[in-house]
Design a protein around this motif. Structure first.
Motif, PDB file in Angstrom:
ATOM      1  N   THR A   1     -20.746  15.559  19.114  1.00 53.12           N
ATOM      2  CA  THR A   1     -21.551  15.803  18.054  1.00 53.12           C
ATOM      3  C   THR A   1     -21.624  14.574  17.313  1.00 53.12           C
ATOM      4  O   THR A   1     -20.561  14.091  16.600  1.00 53.12           O
ATOM      5  N   LYS A   2     -22.902  14.205  16.951  1.00 55.95           N
ATOM      6  CA  LYS A   2     -22.872  12.921  16.160  1.00 55.95           C
ATOM      7  C   LYS A   2     -23.922  12.754  15.332  1.00 55.95           C
ATOM      8  O   LYS A   2     -25.036  13.450  15.591  1.00 55.95           O
ATOM      9  N   GLU A   3     -23.875  12.481  14.060  1.00 59.77           N
ATOM     10  CA  GLU A   3     -24.988  12.376  13.116  1.00 59.77           C
ATOM     11  C   GLU A   3     -25.554  10.952  13.144  1.00 59.77           C
ATOM     12  O   GLU A   3     -24.826   9.889  13.497  1.00 59.77           O
ATOM     13  N   VAL A   4     -26.951  10.798  13.416  1.00 64.31           N
ATOM     14  CA  VAL A   4     -27.438   9.615  13.833  1.00 64.31           C
ATOM     15  C   VAL A   4     -28.793   9.196  12.973  1.00 64.31           C
ATOM     16  O   VAL A   4     -29.305  10.183  12.434  1.00 64.31           O
ATOM     17  N   VAL A   5     -29.013   7.885  13.221  1.00 65.65           N
ATOM     18  CA  VAL A   5     -30.135   7.447  12.637  1.00 65.65           C
ATOM     19  C   VAL A   5     -31.252   7.204  13.656  1.00 65.65           C
ATOM     20  O   VAL A   5     -31.053   6.749  14.970  1.00 65.65           O
ATOM     21  N   PHE A   6     -32.363   7.624  13.551  1.00 67.86           N
ATOM     22  CA  PHE A   6     -33.790   7.457  14.582  1.00 67.86           C
ATOM     23  C   PHE A   6     -34.232   6.063  14.246  1.00 67.86           C
ATOM     24  O   PHE A   6     -34.749   5.944  13.047  1.00 67.86           O
ATOM     25  N   GLU A   7     -34.239   5.259  15.412  1.00 69.28           N
ATOM     26  CA  GLU A   7     -34.905   3.836  14.873  1.00 69.28           C
ATOM     27  C   GLU A   7     -36.058   3.762  15.922  1.00 69.28           C
ATOM     28  O   GLU A   7     -35.953   3.421  17.018  1.00 69.28           O
ATOM     29  N   PRO A   8     -37.381   3.968  15.578  1.00 62.61           N
ATOM     30  CA  PRO A   8     -38.398   3.505  16.475  1.00 62.61           C
ATOM     31  C   PRO A   8     -38.541   2.366  17.040  1.00 62.61           C
ATOM     32  O   PRO A   8     -38.006   1.225  16.479  1.00 62.61           O
ATOM     33  N   ILE A   9     -38.817   2.332  18.455  1.00 61.87           N
ATOM     34  CA  ILE A   9     -38.622   1.007  19.247  1.00 61.87           C
ATOM     35  C   ILE A   9     -40.171   0.820  19.815  1.00 61.87           C
ATOM     36  O   ILE A   9     -40.882   1.677  20.111  1.00 61.87           O
ATOM     37  N   SER A  10     -40.707  -0.394  19.735  1.00 60.43           N
ATOM     38  CA  SER A  10     -42.048  -0.695  20.253  1.00 60.43           C
ATOM     39  C   SER A  10     -41.912  -1.953  20.879  1.00 60.43           C
ATOM     40  O   SER A  10     -40.688  -2.759  20.942  1.00 60.43           O
ATOM     41  N   GLY A  11     -42.806  -2.636  21.877  1.00 60.92           N
ATOM     42  CA  GLY A  11     -42.853  -3.847  22.186  1.00 60.92           C
ATOM     43  C   GLY A  11     -42.285  -3.937  23.754  1.00 60.92           C
ATOM     44  O   GLY A  11     -42.030  -2.784  24.317  1.00 60.92           O
ATOM     45  N   PRO A  12     -41.824  -5.196  23.975  1.00 59.99           N
ATOM     46  CA  PRO A  12     -41.222  -5.324  25.340  1.00 59.99           C
ATOM     47  C   PRO A  12     -40.102  -4.669  25.892  1.00 59.99           C
ATOM     48  O   PRO A  12     -40.012  -4.596  27.145  1.00 59.99           O
ATOM     49  N   LEU A  13     -39.195  -4.134  24.941  1.00 67.28           N
ATOM     50  CA  LEU A  13     -38.038  -3.456  25.365  1.00 67.28           C
ATOM     51  C   LEU A  13     -38.418  -2.144  25.896  1.00 67.28           C
ATOM     52  O   LEU A  13     -37.639  -1.718  27.070  1.00 67.28           O
ATOM     53  N   ASN A  14     -39.645  -1.583  25.789  1.00 60.97           N
ATOM     54  CA  ASN A  14     -39.984  -0.437  26.399  1.00 60.97           C
ATOM     55  C   ASN A  14     -40.226  -0.736  27.768  1.00 60.97           C
ATOM     56  O   ASN A  14     -40.003   0.323  28.625  1.00 60.97           O
ATOM     57  N   ASP A  15     -40.403  -1.894  28.369  1.00 64.50           N
ATOM     58  CA  ASP A  15     -40.732  -1.895  29.864  1.00 64.50           C
ATOM     59  C   ASP A  15     -39.102  -1.861  30.393  1.00 64.50           C
ATOM     60  O   ASP A  15     -39.194  -1.090  31.597  1.00 64.50           O
ATOM     61  N   ARG A  16     -37.991  -2.191  29.565  1.00 61.14           N
ATOM     62  CA  ARG A  16     -36.756  -2.138  30.225  1.00 61.14           C
ATOM     63  C   ARG A  16     -36.433  -0.580  30.124  1.00 61.14           C
ATOM     64  O   ARG A  16     -35.500  -0.061  31.060  1.00 61.14           O
ATOM     65  N   ILE A  17     -36.945   0.054  29.137  1.00 59.09           N
ATOM     66  CA  ILE A  17     -36.606   1.422  28.888  1.00 59.09           C
ATOM     67  C   ILE A  17     -37.347   2.328  29.777  1.00 59.09           C
ATOM     68  O   ILE A  17     -36.911   3.227  30.475  1.00 59.09           O
ATOM     69  N   ASP A  18     -38.606   1.894  30.448  1.00 54.85           N
ATOM     70  CA  ASP A  18     -39.121   2.600  31.521  1.00 54.85           C
ATOM     71  C   ASP A  18     -38.454   2.348  32.791  1.00 54.85           C
ATOM     72  O   ASP A  18     -38.352   3.500  33.590  1.00 54.85           O
ATOM     73  N   ALA A  19     -37.894   1.203  32.940  1.00 52.99           N
ATOM     74  CA  ALA A  19     -37.190   1.018  34.058  1.00 52.99           C
ATOM     75  C   ALA A  19     -35.750   1.993  34.433  1.00 52.99           C
ATOM     76  O   ALA A  19     -35.624   2.461  35.468  1.00 52.99           O
ATOM     77  N   ALA A  20     -35.369   2.197  33.218  1.00 56.53           N
ATOM     78  CA  ALA A  20     -34.168   2.976  33.002  1.00 56.53           C
ATOM     79  C   ALA A  20     -34.681   4.692  33.253  1.00 56.53           C
ATOM     80  O   ALA A  20     -33.822   5.312  34.239  1.00 56.53           O
ATOM     81  N   TYR A  21     -35.849   4.967  32.854  1.00 54.52           N
ATOM     82  CA  TYR A  21     -36.341   6.332  33.359  1.00 54.52           C
ATOM     83  C   TYR A  21     -36.395   6.235  34.668  1.00 54.52           C
ATOM     84  O   TYR A  21     -36.394   7.379  35.234  1.00 54.52           O
TER      85      TYR A  21
END
Length: 129
Positions: free
Chosen positions: A79-99
């Motif tokens: 269980t972790k308390e977290v901060v939500f950091e919206p992401i945009s831009g080219p990093l989304n391509d790498r996140i797509d690849a991970a999905y």
């Protein structure tokens, strides 16, 4: 005041992603009470943990996360308390690849790598007390 710190540890991210059982609870409108935990897909890119809203920016959990910026996650006994950091831009391509790599056989993959879901990408970072 609470501020974001560095990333979750590499081991924490590995355990969460491998368990594939992440539940996310942004704060409710009162800014104090945690919302109902929502099961959500998670992926790892460069030892950071990312999630996306299936229904994009109209998703209730996403809207609460962006508004209040903090919440809680539960996964793999953590269980972790977290901060939500919206992401945009080219990093989304790498996140797509991970999905694609993690959820290749899922009929929901297309929705999770769509521009709608990309627009609702969040990095989860630990909250420092």
């Amino acid at each position: 005041m609470n501020t974001p710190t560095h990333q979750l540890s590499s081991e924490e991210v590995r355990v969460i992603v491998d368990a594939d059982d992440l539940h996310i609870s942004p704060l409710r409108a009162d800014g104090v009470t945690y919302g109902t935990p929502t099961w959500i897909w998670s992926v790892r890119v460069d030892d950071a943990l990312y999630v996306r809203a299936y229904h994009g920016q109209s998703s209730r959990w996403y809207q609460a996360a962006v508004l209040h910026k903090t919440g809680r996650i539960h996964a793999a006994g953590l269980t972790k308390e977290v901060v939500f950091e919206p992401i945009s831009g080219p990093l989304n391509d790498r996140i797509d690849a991970a999905y694609r790599a993690k959820y290749a056989s899922s009929p929901y993959l297309g929705a999770m790598i769509s521009s709608r879901a990309q627009a609702a990408t969040i990095r989860l970072a630990p909250l420092e007390s």
